[in-house]
Scaffold this motif. Structure first.
Motif, PDB file in Angstrom:
ATOM      1  N   ASN A 541       0.915  19.818   6.846  1.00  0.00           N
ATOM      2  CA  ASN A 541       1.892  20.544   7.657  1.00  0.00           C
ATOM      3  C   ASN A 541       3.217  19.801   7.745  1.00  0.00           C
ATOM      4  O   ASN A 541       4.242  20.395   8.062  1.00  0.00           O
ATOM      5  N   SER A 542       3.198  18.504   7.495  1.00  0.00           N
ATOM      6  CA  SER A 542       4.393  17.667   7.364  1.00  0.00           C
ATOM      7  C   SER A 542       5.309  17.713   8.592  1.00  0.00           C
ATOM      8  O   SER A 542       6.517  17.878   8.463  1.00  0.00           O
ATOM      9  N   CYS A 543       4.715  17.536   9.757  1.00  0.00           N
ATOM     10  CA  CYS A 543       5.534  17.488  10.977  1.00  0.00           C
ATOM     11  C   CYS A 543       6.502  16.308  10.961  1.00  0.00           C
ATOM     12  O   CYS A 543       7.532  16.341  11.633  1.00  0.00           O
ATOM     13  N   ALA A 544       6.191  15.268  10.214  1.00  0.00           N
ATOM     14  CA  ALA A 544       7.110  14.132  10.080  1.00  0.00           C
ATOM     15  C   ALA A 544       8.084  14.289   8.923  1.00  0.00           C
ATOM     16  O   ALA A 544       8.843  13.374   8.617  1.00  0.00           O
ATOM     17  N   GLN A 545       8.042  15.452   8.270  1.00  0.00           N
ATOM     18  CA  GLN A 545       9.050  15.811   7.271  1.00  0.00           C
ATOM     19  C   GLN A 545       9.135  14.796   6.123  1.00  0.00           C
ATOM     20  O   GLN A 545      10.195  14.315   5.759  1.00  0.00           O
ATOM     21  N   VAL A 546       7.989  14.484   5.515  1.00  0.00           N
ATOM     22  CA  VAL A 546       7.961  13.460   4.472  1.00  0.00           C
ATOM     23  C   VAL A 546       8.791  13.849   3.258  1.00  0.00           C
ATOM     24  O   VAL A 546       9.246  12.986   2.495  1.00  0.00           O
ATOM     25  N   GLN A 547       9.005  15.143   3.066  1.00  0.00           N
ATOM     26  CA  GLN A 547       9.751  15.583   1.875  1.00  0.00           C
ATOM     27  C   GLN A 547      11.233  15.237   1.933  1.00  0.00           C
ATOM     28  O   GLN A 547      11.921  15.320   0.928  1.00  0.00           O
ATOM     29  N   VAL A 548      11.769  14.890   3.111  1.00  0.00           N
ATOM     30  CA  VAL A 548      13.176  14.502   3.195  1.00  0.00           C
ATOM     31  C   VAL A 548      13.342  12.986   3.191  1.00  0.00           C
ATOM     32  O   VAL A 548      14.461  12.479   3.216  1.00  0.00           O
ATOM     33  N   ALA A 549      12.251  12.243   3.178  1.00  0.00           N
ATOM     34  CA  ALA A 549      12.307  10.792   3.303  1.00  0.00           C
ATOM     35  C   ALA A 549      12.604  10.108   1.977  1.00  0.00           C
ATOM     36  O   ALA A 549      12.348  10.661   0.900  1.00  0.00           O
ATOM     37  N   ASP A 550      13.138   8.895   2.053  1.00  0.00           N
ATOM     38  CA  ASP A 550      13.207   8.059   0.854  1.00  0.00           C
ATOM     39  C   ASP A 550      11.799   7.807   0.335  1.00  0.00           C
ATOM     40  O   ASP A 550      11.527   7.909  -0.859  1.00  0.00           O
ATOM     41  N   ILE A 551      10.906   7.460   1.275  1.00  0.00           N
ATOM     42  CA  ILE A 551       9.493   7.298   0.956  1.00  0.00           C
ATOM     43  C   ILE A 551       8.696   8.060   2.006  1.00  0.00           C
ATOM     44  O   ILE A 551       8.794   7.774   3.202  1.00  0.00           O
ATOM     45  N   GLY A 552       7.935   9.055   1.570  1.00  0.00           N
ATOM     46  CA  GLY A 552       7.125   9.842   2.485  1.00  0.00           C
ATOM     47  C   GLY A 552       5.650   9.583   2.261  1.00  0.00           C
ATOM     48  O   GLY A 552       5.177   9.599   1.119  1.00  0.00           O
ATOM     49  N   ILE A 553       4.928   9.317   3.332  1.00  0.00           N
ATOM     50  CA  ILE A 553       3.490   9.037   3.262  1.00  0.00           C
ATOM     51  C   ILE A 553       2.756  10.162   3.983  1.00  0.00           C
ATOM     52  O   ILE A 553       2.954  10.366   5.179  1.00  0.00           O
ATOM     53  N   MET A 554       1.919  10.897   3.268  1.00  0.00           N
ATOM     54  CA  MET A 554       1.206  12.039   3.829  1.00  0.00           C
ATOM     55  C   MET A 554      -0.303  11.807   3.766  1.00  0.00           C
ATOM     56  O   MET A 554      -0.837  11.450   2.716  1.00  0.00           O
ATOM     57  N   GLY A 555      -0.973  12.006   4.887  1.00  0.00           N
ATOM     58  CA  GLY A 555      -2.416  11.856   4.911  1.00  0.00           C
ATOM     59  C   GLY A 555      -3.099  12.765   3.914  1.00  0.00           C
ATOM     60  O   GLY A 555      -2.725  13.928   3.758  1.00  0.00           O
ATOM     61  N   GLY A 556      -4.110  12.243   3.242  1.00  0.00           N
ATOM     62  CA  GLY A 556      -4.813  13.021   2.222  1.00  0.00           C
ATOM     63  C   GLY A 556      -6.100  12.332   1.822  1.00  0.00           C
ATOM     64  O   GLY A 556      -6.401  11.213   2.264  1.00  0.00           O
ATOM     65  N   PRO A 557      -6.866  12.954   0.963  1.00  0.00           N
ATOM     66  CA  PRO A 557      -8.151  12.381   0.545  1.00  0.00           C
ATOM     67  C   PRO A 557      -7.969  11.154  -0.342  1.00  0.00           C
ATOM     68  O   PRO A 557      -7.006  11.046  -1.098  1.00  0.00           O
ATOM     69  N   ALA A 558      -8.911  10.231  -0.223  1.00  0.00           N
ATOM     70  CA  ALA A 558      -8.921   9.032  -1.086  1.00  0.00           C
ATOM     71  C   ALA A 558     -10.347   8.502  -1.155  1.00  0.00           C
ATOM     72  O   ALA A 558     -11.169   8.765  -0.272  1.00  0.00           O
ATOM     73  N   LYS A 559     -10.624   7.758  -2.208  1.00  0.00           N
ATOM     74  CA  LYS A 559     -11.925   7.110  -2.351  1.00  0.00           C
ATOM     75  C   LYS A 559     -11.730   5.645  -2.705  1.00  0.00           C
ATOM     76  O   LYS A 559     -10.753   5.272  -3.356  1.00  0.00           O
ATOM     77  N   LYS A 560     -12.708   4.836  -2.264  1.00  0.00           N
ATOM     78  CA  LYS A 560     -12.667   3.412  -2.563  1.00  0.00           C
ATOM     79  C   LYS A 560     -14.068   2.937  -2.924  1.00  0.00           C
ATOM     80  O   LYS A 560     -15.057   3.409  -2.357  1.00  0.00           O
ATOM     81  N   TRP A 561     -14.095   1.993  -3.870  1.00  0.00           N
ATOM     82  CA  TRP A 561     -15.398   1.484  -4.310  1.00  0.00           C
ATOM     83  C   TRP A 561     -16.090   0.744  -3.171  1.00  0.00           C
ATOM     84  O   TRP A 561     -15.513  -0.108  -2.506  1.00  0.00           O
ATOM     85  N   ASN A 562     -17.352   1.130  -2.928  1.00  0.00           N
ATOM     86  CA  ASN A 562     -18.148   0.503  -1.890  1.00  0.00           C
ATOM     87  C   ASN A 562     -19.196  -0.376  -2.555  1.00  0.00           C
ATOM     88  O   ASN A 562     -20.087   0.125  -3.251  1.00  0.00           O
ATOM     89  N   GLU A 563     -19.052  -1.703  -2.357  1.00  0.00           N
ATOM     90  CA  GLU A 563     -19.940  -2.645  -3.032  1.00  0.00           C
ATOM     91  C   GLU A 563     -21.392  -2.466  -2.611  1.00  0.00           C
ATOM     92  O   GLU A 563     -22.309  -2.520  -3.433  1.00  0.00           O
ATOM     93  N   GLU A 564     -21.606  -2.246  -1.330  1.00  0.00           N
ATOM     94  CA  GLU A 564     -22.962  -2.126  -0.826  1.00  0.00           C
ATOM     95  C   GLU A 564     -23.664  -0.894  -1.379  1.00  0.00           C
ATOM     96  O   GLU A 564     -24.823  -0.936  -1.783  1.00  0.00           O
ATOM     97  N   ALA A 565     -22.931   0.222  -1.408  1.00  0.00           N
ATOM     98  CA  ALA A 565     -23.524   1.466  -1.910  1.00  0.00           C
ATOM     99  C   ALA A 565     -23.418   1.591  -3.424  1.00  0.00           C
ATOM    100  O   ALA A 565     -24.051   2.454  -4.032  1.00  0.00           O
ATOM    101  N   GLU A 566     -22.604   0.724  -4.029  1.00  0.00           N
ATOM    102  CA  GLU A 566     -22.359   0.725  -5.471  1.00  0.00           C
ATOM    103  C   GLU A 566     -21.855   2.077  -5.965  1.00  0.00           C
ATOM    104  O   GLU A 566     -22.292   2.601  -6.987  1.00  0.00           O
TER     105      GLU A 566
END
Length: 623
Positions: A541-566
């Motif tokens: 929804n971009s209430c912080a208006q990331v599209q007008v920023a020099d650098i805009g950070i928008m929450g979204g999906p991500a994954k990271k390697w989990n050593e314990e779960a492999e």
């Protein structure tokens, strides 16, 4: 209950306190403001190809709220619109039709009194009221994060507040504790009170009205806060003083033109929210390119008169992000013209915009449906039907000489000799109770009680005497160990953040605390030769208006390697946009530069450092 609501007709500065009952002078202010624009019922004729609007008198005959004596919001909708809503509309339109939104202006008092008396529990309030209709008094329920507590959005035209109001905000939220009871400055130079409980809402509303403010019609399908220039009246490069215009437009949408009380049923049932801004200079501090109506100060090429080119349709949403388009319209900058012009567009928007698909119910879709020139013709016909002598000309050429957008942080001379403005950074726009009171104290000591809010979520103290500037800067609230800073770095001083997952159920990530921490780490590591704007928003929804920023950070999906779960596991993440611009050459960055980045520092921080070095010339800070 509502007979003491005042108008926003103050221009030079707001009163430090206005009595809750009318004095003769206050009554004179109200009557003056009410007569400054002719309400919709005075239109003697209508364009033949536009749907006929319902007058105030006609609405009174259709349906009246017995508690307020006002017509309901639905009474202003034509039979054709009502039939369209009944047959084909979305769920929100259906409950607005079933229980009129304007009745919330009195029902909130009834709910609050019954909860205090033990006759009602907040959990027993009907869901469409608690999570919907109460938004028309500015109460937005945060049911996922803080059940039973609200964000209360105000209306602060042109972003001008005073010391008494700041202390009142602090008093309102203090009882909810330091974590939930906070005050936020928004990207519309507005105020949001957090943690509010329904049983306290009526007292807060009365206190706001006594202080010449309101929360009515500030959320959901309403015209949102009027944004102007934070330097209005004090800028040596000002083209238009936006204060009177923002106040007049605020009265248009939230002041009943007949009863002179807050809550205007004429605009109580819009298809969607609507944003208006009035820019005062080439800096475009109001961000006209992301508003439904953006008024761009422009001199008429033939007459030399200062007026506005009009841009239309800018908005951000989860489905579409669109920059404003040129309308080929220029209007004069006097109050009557600006109010009449905006009223005409609102009337057409209210009665003709989409009521079925909320993603297509913003102004841009209606303008595109008409076509730019056909839309222009429709607006002119609507204006002509009001018979107020208001005219619309073709768009005028913009200035072409070099111009660099000026900063609002720090100390700068005003056009008034011997006076200065002092911009102070408020990290992520978040104010705690103590900080509200500290800003109020500084304002009383150095800026005659006045404070200006910015769309970058910070504050400006105007009209500071030259011999008091250093004393202001030395105030303990602005010291090295405090959050407030009059001399912020190039990264920390330009941070913008939405509410985030702390309170908002739509956000995918926590923003404010993360953003504040992130920019301080970048500030310690890097040196830049110019301000860099980093915006962090919790969801598309971009209430912080990331599209007008020099650098805009928008929450979204991500994954990271989990050593314990492999294996890779889902973690809080983000996508990054770069290259947005503000000012007279505003530009939206629509495609993400990187996606799927884990939010934790070890993943995100190196990427931001790399971007700042490669794209913005940052250098390592050697200590």
């Amino acid at each position: 209950r509502v007979g003491h609501n005042l108008t926003f007709s103050h221009i030079e500065k707001q009163p430090k306190m206005v009595c809750s009952k009318y004095s003769l002078s206050a009554l004179a202010v109200v009557l003056s403001a009410a007569s400054a624009f002719t309400s919709i019922q005075s239109c003697s004729k209508r364009p033949t190809f536009l749907k006929q609007a319902v007058s105030y008198e006609e609405a009174q005959k259709k349906e009246v709220d017995n508690l307020t004596g006002k017509p309901t919001g639905n009474a202003f909708l034509s039979d054709e619109v009502l039939e369209r809503i009944a047959k084909k509309s979305n769920p929100i339109e259906k409950w607005k039709l079933k229980q009129d939104t304007s009745t919330a202006w009195t029902d909130v008092y009834d709910f609050a009194a019954k909860i205090r008396a033990g006759e009602l529990d907040w959990k027993d309030v009907e869901g469409s009221d608690f999570d919907g209709r109460l938004k028309y008094v500015g109460l937005v329920h945060r049911n996922k994060r803080t059940p039973g507590q609200f964000m209360m959005r105000l209306k602060v035209p042109n972003g001008i507040i005073n010391a008494d109001q700041l202390r009142f905000y602090a008093d309102c939220v203090e009882k909810y504790g330091p974590e939930k009871g906070v005050v936020d400055i928004t990207t519309r130079a507005n105020i949001q009170l957090r943690g509010v409980k329904l049983e306290d809402a009526d007292t807060i509303i009365d206190g706001l009205h006594a202080r010449n403010q309101t929360s009515f019609q500030s959320a959901l399908d309403s015209v949102r806060n009027m944004v102007g220039s934070p330097l209005a009246g004090i800028d040596d490069q000002e083209q238009v003083d936006t204060r009177e215009l923002c106040n007049a437009l605020n009265d248009l949408v939230s002041l009943d033109p007949v009863t002179n009380t807050r809550g205007n049923p004429v605009w109580a049932n819009l298809p969607r929210k609507f944003n208006i801004c009035v820019s005062g200079s080439r800096d475009d501090y109001a961000h006209t390119h992301i508003n439904d109506i953006g008024l761009v100060p422009t001199e008429h090429a033939e007459t030399g008169e200062m007026g506005f080119n009009v841009v239309l349709g800018g908005y951000m949403s989860i489905k579409r992000v669109a920059a404003s388009i040129h309308s080929n319209m220029w209007i004069k900058s006097d109050r009557e013209t600006v109010v009449t012009f905006c009223e005409a567009i609102l009337r057409i928007f209210r009665d003709e915009a989409d009521r079925k698909d909320r993603q297509k119910a913003r102004l841009m879709w209606l303008v595109e449906k008409y076509g730019v020139e056909e839309w222009k013709a429709a607006v002119i016909k609507e204006i002509d039907s009001y018979d107020r002598g208001v005219t619309v000309d073709n768009e005028q050429p913009l200035p072409t000489g070099p111009f660099e957008r000026r900063e609002v942080m720090g100390v700068h001379p005003q056009k008034q000799e011997g006076l200065f403005r002092v911009g102070v950074n408020v990290p992520a726009g978040r104010l705690h109770v103590k900080e509200c009171r500290e800003i109020a104290e500084i304002a009383e000591m150095y800026s005659d009680g006045e404070v200006r809010l910015t769309v970058e979520q910070s504050v400006i103290f105007p009209n500071v005497p030259e011999d008091k500037v250093e004393e202001l800067l030395a105030h303990p609230a602005l010291g090295p160990e405090t959050r407030l800073n009059a001399k912020p770095g190039y990264i920390e001083g330009n941070l913008v953040s939405c509410t985030g997952a702390e309170f908002c159920g739509l956000a995918l990530i926590e923003t404010k605390a993360n953003a504040e921490s992130l920019v301080m780490k970048l500030e310690k590591q890097l040196i830049l030769d110019r301000p860099i704007r980093i915006h962090m928003t919790g969801c598309p929804n971009s209430c912080a208006q990331v599209q007008v920023a020099d650098i805009g950070i928008m929450g979204g999906p991500a994954k990271k390697w989990n050593e314990e779960a492999e294996k890779f596991k889902a973690v809080p993440g983000c996508k990054i946009f770069i290259g947005g611009r503000i000012g007279e050459n505003g530009h939206l960055s629509l495609e993400p530069h990187k996606t799927g980045i884990p939010l934790e520092d070890e993943s995100l921080l190196p990427i931001l450092v790399e971007i700042l070095k490669d794209e913005f010339g940052a250098k390592e800070r050697h200590i």
